[in-house]
Design a protein around this motif. Sequence first.
Motif, PDB file in Angstrom:
ATOM      1  N   ILE A 276     -20.778  -2.173  16.676  1.00  0.00           N
ATOM      2  CA  ILE A 276     -20.336  -2.173  15.225  1.00  0.00           C
ATOM      3  C   ILE A 276     -19.001  -2.652  14.982  1.00  0.00           C
ATOM      4  O   ILE A 276     -18.306  -2.422  15.898  1.00  0.00           O
ATOM      5  CB  ILE A 276     -20.588  -0.710  14.414  1.00  0.00           C
ATOM      6  CG1 ILE A 276     -19.505   0.285  15.151  1.00  0.00           C
ATOM      7  CG2 ILE A 276     -21.797  -0.165  14.588  1.00  0.00           C
ATOM      8  CD1 ILE A 276     -19.364   1.591  14.523  1.00  0.00           C
ATOM      9  N   ASN A 277     -18.866  -3.326  13.953  1.00  0.00           N
ATOM     10  CA  ASN A 277     -17.390  -3.899  13.815  1.00  0.00           C
ATOM     11  C   ASN A 277     -16.753  -3.185  12.562  1.00  0.00           C
ATOM     12  O   ASN A 277     -17.241  -2.262  11.902  1.00  0.00           O
ATOM     13  CB  ASN A 277     -17.427  -5.331  13.662  1.00  0.00           C
ATOM     14  CG  ASN A 277     -18.309  -5.896  12.509  1.00  0.00           C
ATOM     15  OD1 ASN A 277     -18.495  -5.102  11.285  1.00  0.00           O
ATOM     16  ND2 ASN A 277     -18.504  -7.145  12.341  1.00  0.00           N
ATOM     17  N   LYS A 278     -15.605  -3.592  11.888  1.00  0.00           N
ATOM     18  CA  LYS A 278     -14.843  -3.011  11.224  1.00  0.00           C
ATOM     19  C   LYS A 278     -15.359  -3.178   9.788  1.00  0.00           C
ATOM     20  O   LYS A 278     -15.233  -2.490   8.721  1.00  0.00           O
ATOM     21  CB  LYS A 278     -13.485  -3.474  11.157  1.00  0.00           C
ATOM     22  CG  LYS A 278     -12.597  -2.584  12.313  1.00  0.00           C
ATOM     23  CD  LYS A 278     -12.479  -1.150  12.276  1.00  0.00           C
ATOM     24  CE  LYS A 278     -11.378  -1.049  11.095  1.00  0.00           C
ATOM     25  NZ  LYS A 278     -11.036   0.401  11.180  1.00  0.00           N
ATOM     26  N   GLN A 279     -16.232  -4.194   9.669  1.00  0.00           N
ATOM     27  CA  GLN A 279     -17.077  -4.303   8.239  1.00  0.00           C
ATOM     28  C   GLN A 279     -18.193  -3.658   8.407  1.00  0.00           C
ATOM     29  O   GLN A 279     -18.924  -3.591   7.191  1.00  0.00           O
ATOM     30  CB  GLN A 279     -17.224  -5.920   8.350  1.00  0.00           C
ATOM     31  CG  GLN A 279     -16.222  -6.964   7.846  1.00  0.00           C
ATOM     32  CD  GLN A 279     -15.231  -6.911   9.225  1.00  0.00           C
ATOM     33  OE1 GLN A 279     -15.859  -7.079  10.293  1.00  0.00           O
ATOM     34  NE2 GLN A 279     -14.048  -6.601   9.048  1.00  0.00           N
ATOM     35  N   GLY A 280     -18.588  -2.637   9.364  1.00  0.00           N
ATOM     36  CA  GLY A 280     -19.836  -1.951   9.259  1.00  0.00           C
ATOM     37  C   GLY A 280     -21.118  -2.774   9.674  1.00  0.00           C
ATOM     38  O   GLY A 280     -22.167  -2.092   9.501  1.00  0.00           O
ATOM     39  N   GLU A 281     -20.858  -4.039  10.147  1.00  0.00           N
ATOM     40  CA  GLU A 281     -21.992  -4.704  10.869  1.00  0.00           C
ATOM     41  C   GLU A 281     -22.427  -4.080  11.997  1.00  0.00           C
ATOM     42  O   GLU A 281     -21.630  -3.630  12.605  1.00  0.00           O
ATOM     43  CB  GLU A 281     -21.923  -6.181  10.946  1.00  0.00           C
ATOM     44  CG  GLU A 281     -21.358  -6.968   9.682  1.00  0.00           C
ATOM     45  CD  GLU A 281     -20.984  -8.375   9.817  1.00  0.00           C
ATOM     46  OE1 GLU A 281     -21.532  -9.109   9.447  1.00  0.00           O
ATOM     47  OE2 GLU A 281     -20.066  -8.621  10.666  1.00  0.00           O
TER      48      GLU A 281
END
Length: 344
Positions: free
Chosen positions: A308-313
Amino acid sequence: MKSNRRSFLRLSAFALPFTRVNQLFAKSNAVRKPLVVSTWDSGQISNAAAWPILEKGGSALDAVEQGAIAMENEINCCVGLGGNPDRDGFVTLDACLMDDKFNCGSVAFVEKVKHPISLARKLMENTPHVFMAGAGAQQFAVESGIKLESGELSPDADKAYKEWLKNGEYKPVINVEHQQSHPKGNGPFAPKRFDDGTFNHDTMGTIAMDASGNLSGMCTTSGLGFKMRGRIGDSPIIGSGLYVDNEVGAATGSGQGEEVIRICGTHTIVELMRNGLSPAEACKKAIERIIKINPEKAKTFQVGFIAINKQGEIGAYSIQKGFSYTMTEKGGKGIVVPSKSHFS
């Protein structure tokens, strides 16, 4: 309750086609939080324990620890003291966790400790060290007030071990976790232990983002069944089985740990995300690096990553088909998503 994992992915009302999930993710550029993602459809056990903490505004670190504890309480062949033993007949456990401030704790080759994830957290919070193993880790557990268990094999593990001793063959099986739940497991997703001595080589990995946007993750496993005594895979190794960078994202995985260690798999994925790749693209690139080492050998084992990344992807990719992950966000229902794979 007997449960076929492949059937579960086809029939569950919570399972969505991969493309449909991507469509849902693309509807908004807003950061999706809180959320929790775990390896495999059995990740519903971990997510169900982690979600109440996230839903109430708790930390991602507390959430992933509780997710691990829930899995360690299950009687199955890949996590916790109910797991299959090494070839000398002893269950040895590995676990690690990492928070949003690069704090991390890892334990490996640990015996008689019911919750190695909590031991790893005590190590992280109460000592200057990151990694302890074997007798030293067990001594630290006792000094920390953790009661040691008997160390006896569970009835099912004992049966599997005695069956394995007839041939003594080391034979990992791709996606064995997906064959059928063990009928005597504590939950519907507990994997089967096969009478012919085959075994599960899969880890429970969980990564989460809390309501404040902070990331944490964990791994817990009993490792390869009937492994050489002292063998340690990628699961407790920060940067291989788990990595968290709160500025970028988090990654974990499951599968044959030796192959993950070769490329520092989860650190690689986080660095790829730092350089602009999406979680799905980063997982795919890491899998391709593993395959490139020995393309023919790669046909014989499984590795699957989630990130997961910081954008919630959220993204995932695996070598072989059959890998899946469980995601839980607003509403609290675990959605099982089949991963894309290199070999279809």
